[in-house]
Design an enzyme around this catalytic site. Structure first.
Site, PDB file in Angstrom:
ATOM      1  N   ASN A  94      25.658  81.338  95.857  1.00  0.00           N
ATOM      2  CA  ASN A  94      24.879  82.580  95.937  1.00  0.00           C
ATOM      3  C   ASN A  94      25.497  83.427  97.043  1.00  0.00           C
ATOM      4  O   ASN A  94      25.341  83.118  98.224  1.00  0.00           O
ATOM      5  CB  ASN A  94      23.418  82.222  96.260  1.00  0.00           C
ATOM      6  CG  ASN A  94      22.567  83.440  96.550  1.00  0.00           C
ATOM      7  OD1 ASN A  94      22.984  84.576  96.304  1.00  0.00           O
ATOM      8  ND2 ASN A  94      21.359  83.200  97.060  1.00  0.00           N
ATOM      9  N   LYS A 149      24.799  86.397  97.944  1.00  0.00           N
ATOM     10  CA  LYS A 149      23.853  87.322  98.601  1.00  0.00           C
ATOM     11  C   LYS A 149      24.514  88.705  98.742  1.00  0.00           C
ATOM     12  O   LYS A 149      25.349  89.080  97.915  1.00  0.00           O
ATOM     13  CB  LYS A 149      23.370  86.742  99.931  1.00  0.00           C
ATOM     14  CG  LYS A 149      22.827  85.322  99.738  1.00  0.00           C
ATOM     15  CD  LYS A 149      22.078  84.794 100.919  1.00  0.00           C
ATOM     16  CE  LYS A 149      21.609  83.375 100.621  1.00  0.00           C
ATOM     17  NZ  LYS A 149      20.843  82.788 101.701  1.00  0.00           N
ATOM     18  N   HIS A 198      14.250  83.621  94.609  1.00  0.00           N
ATOM     19  CA  HIS A 198      14.821  83.202  95.893  1.00  0.00           C
ATOM     20  C   HIS A 198      13.871  83.583  97.024  1.00  0.00           C
ATOM     21  O   HIS A 198      13.223  84.633  96.964  1.00  0.00           O
ATOM     22  CB  HIS A 198      16.197  83.869  96.090  1.00  0.00           C
ATOM     23  CG  HIS A 198      16.947  83.283  97.243  1.00  0.00           C
ATOM     24  ND1 HIS A 198      16.689  83.642  98.541  1.00  0.00           N
ATOM     25  CD2 HIS A 198      17.908  82.337  97.291  1.00  0.00           C
ATOM     26  CE1 HIS A 198      17.485  82.944  99.340  1.00  0.00           C
ATOM     27  NE2 HIS A 198      18.235  82.152  98.611  1.00  0.00           N
ATOM     28  N   GLU A 255      14.329  84.849  99.824  1.00  0.00           N
ATOM     29  CA  GLU A 255      14.576  86.178 100.422  1.00  0.00           C
ATOM     30  C   GLU A 255      13.933  87.275  99.569  1.00  0.00           C
ATOM     31  O   GLU A 255      13.450  88.276 100.100  1.00  0.00           O
ATOM     32  CB  GLU A 255      16.083  86.408 100.603  1.00  0.00           C
ATOM     33  CG  GLU A 255      16.621  85.544 101.744  1.00  0.00           C
ATOM     34  CD  GLU A 255      18.065  85.100 101.594  1.00  0.00           C
ATOM     35  OE1 GLU A 255      18.804  85.670 100.763  1.00  0.00           O
ATOM     36  OE2 GLU A 255      18.465  84.147 102.305  1.00  0.00           O
ATOM     37  N   GLU A 280      14.644  74.946  97.755  1.00  0.00           N
ATOM     38  CA  GLU A 280      15.268  75.509  98.945  1.00  0.00           C
ATOM     39  C   GLU A 280      14.217  75.673 100.035  1.00  0.00           C
ATOM     40  O   GLU A 280      13.500  76.690 100.056  1.00  0.00           O
ATOM     41  CB  GLU A 280      15.861  76.887  98.626  1.00  0.00           C
ATOM     42  CG  GLU A 280      16.926  76.851  97.563  1.00  0.00           C
ATOM     43  CD  GLU A 280      17.904  78.015  97.717  1.00  0.00           C
ATOM     44  OE1 GLU A 280      19.092  77.746  97.825  1.00  0.00           O
ATOM     45  OE2 GLU A 280      17.451  79.168  97.777  1.00  0.00           O
ATOM     46  N   GLY A 331      20.185  79.374 105.693  1.00  0.00           N
ATOM     47  CA  GLY A 331      20.955  80.176 106.638  1.00  0.00           C
ATOM     48  C   GLY A 331      20.700  79.824 108.095  1.00  0.00           C
ATOM     49  O   GLY A 331      21.091  80.563 108.994  1.00  0.00           O
ATOM     50  N   SER A 359      21.612  75.454 103.841  1.00  0.00           N
ATOM     51  CA  SER A 359      22.628  74.981 104.774  1.00  0.00           C
ATOM     52  C   SER A 359      23.432  73.776 104.272  1.00  0.00           C
ATOM     53  O   SER A 359      23.760  72.874 105.038  1.00  0.00           O
ATOM     54  CB  SER A 359      22.000  74.690 106.144  1.00  0.00           C
ATOM     55  OG  SER A 359      21.448  75.885 106.691  1.00  0.00           O
TER      56      SER A 359
HETATM   57  P1  PGA Z   1      22.585  78.848 102.869  1.00  0.00           P
HETATM   58  O1  PGA Z   1      21.778  79.619 101.713  1.00  0.00           O
HETATM   59  O2  PGA Z   1      23.461  77.831 102.196  1.00  0.00           O
HETATM   60  O3  PGA Z   1      23.353  79.900 103.561  1.00  0.00           O
HETATM   61  O4  PGA Z   1      21.546  78.193 103.735  1.00  0.00           O
HETATM   62  C1  PGA Z   1      21.310  78.961 100.577  1.00  0.00           C
HETATM   63  C2  PGA Z   1      20.571  79.917  99.670  1.00  0.00           C
HETATM   64  O5  PGA Z   1      19.841  80.768 100.193  1.00  0.00           O
HETATM   65  O6  PGA Z   1      20.697  79.873  98.425  1.00  0.00           O
END
Ligand code: PGA
Length: 252
Positions: A9, A11, A96, A98, A168, A174, A214
């Protein structure tokens, strides 16, 4: 049988030359290596058409990061399922954290998006996960149950088998902090158990459940080796070919 999947992803990262370069490097990598998992990427929407041209032979499947809950019309800025399907994009990330946090998406909206994706032949990667507060209050199993039921349980058995689920935990996205393999396994088994109760064991065993939050080359193998973890949804580590390919190779 369910598939092993590593999905990136991106983003809101990378300008056009950078995106093109990464896609070309990924194609070269994929052509030169046989992998034990399917590989997907979800670049920003402006690059989807180009991604489909670069991965013309489906070396890597292409997903959008978002999809509209509406089918067409006066919804400025939105991208419809039909548009994505007409580009031959394979599917869409939906729900997601976010999107939930910054754009007010609820499980009800997410459920609409999953339906419209499936109606247009797109594969939803449905994301759920608890916040740190919910985990501290020991409500994580309950939160996941509620999210999963609201978003998915109106689907037929045939439809739900087309969905990929990504657990997640919000506190791991992140942040550099990853769920332990045991924490991931507990939730993945919980989700699979809920699906088995509603749709039966056979259906539950067909569904790939990815872990996201992460994931890095250094922890991917241990997380992916858990019995109910079928791969990962990767954010930061999907932004360069070295890290992303090392995560793909966790399945070798
Ligand atoms: P990250 O994000 O690997 O940077 O923690 C994962 C995601 O949000 O899909």
């Amino acid at each position: 049988m369910r598939k092993n999947i590593v999905a990136g992803n991106w983003k809101m990262n990378k300008n056009h030359p950078e995106a093109k370069e990464l896609m070309e490097k990924l194609l070269e990598y994929k052509k030169g290596h046989s992998t034990n998992c399917e590989v997907y990427i979800a670049p920003p929407a402006v690059y989807l058409s180009e991604a489909k041209n670069i991965f013309a032979n489906k070396e890597i499947l292409v997903f959008s990061q978002e999809i509209s809950a509406h089918s067409s019309g006066a919804y400025t800025g939105e991208i419809s399922a039909e548009m994505l399907a007409s580009l031959k994009v394979e599917g869409s990330i939906i729900g997601h954290s976010e999107r939930r946090k910054y754009f007010g998406e609820t499980d009800e909206i997410i459920s609409e998006k999953i339906k419209i994706a499936l109606e247009n032949g797109l594969i939803p990667i449905y994301c759920n996960g608890e916040t740190l507060e919910e985990r501290k209050e020991n409500r994580h199993l309950q939160v996941i149950q509620q999210q999963t039921e609201t978003a998915l349980f109106q689907l037929s058995a045939e439809q739900i088998q087309k969905v990929i689920i990504a657990y997640e935990p919000v506190w791991a996205i992140g942040t550099g902090e990853t769920a332990t393999p045991e924490q991931a396994q507990e939730i993945h088994a919980h989700i699979r158990g809920l699906i088995a109760q509603k749709y039966g064991e056979n259906v539950a065993n067909e569904i790939s459940i990815l872990y996201g939050g992460s994931v890095k080359p250094s922890n991917a193998k241990e997380i992916f080796s858990q019995p109910d973890v079928d791969g990962g949804l990767i954010g930061g580590a999907a932004l360069n070919v070295e890290n992303f390919s090392a995560i793909i190779e966790a399945f070798n």
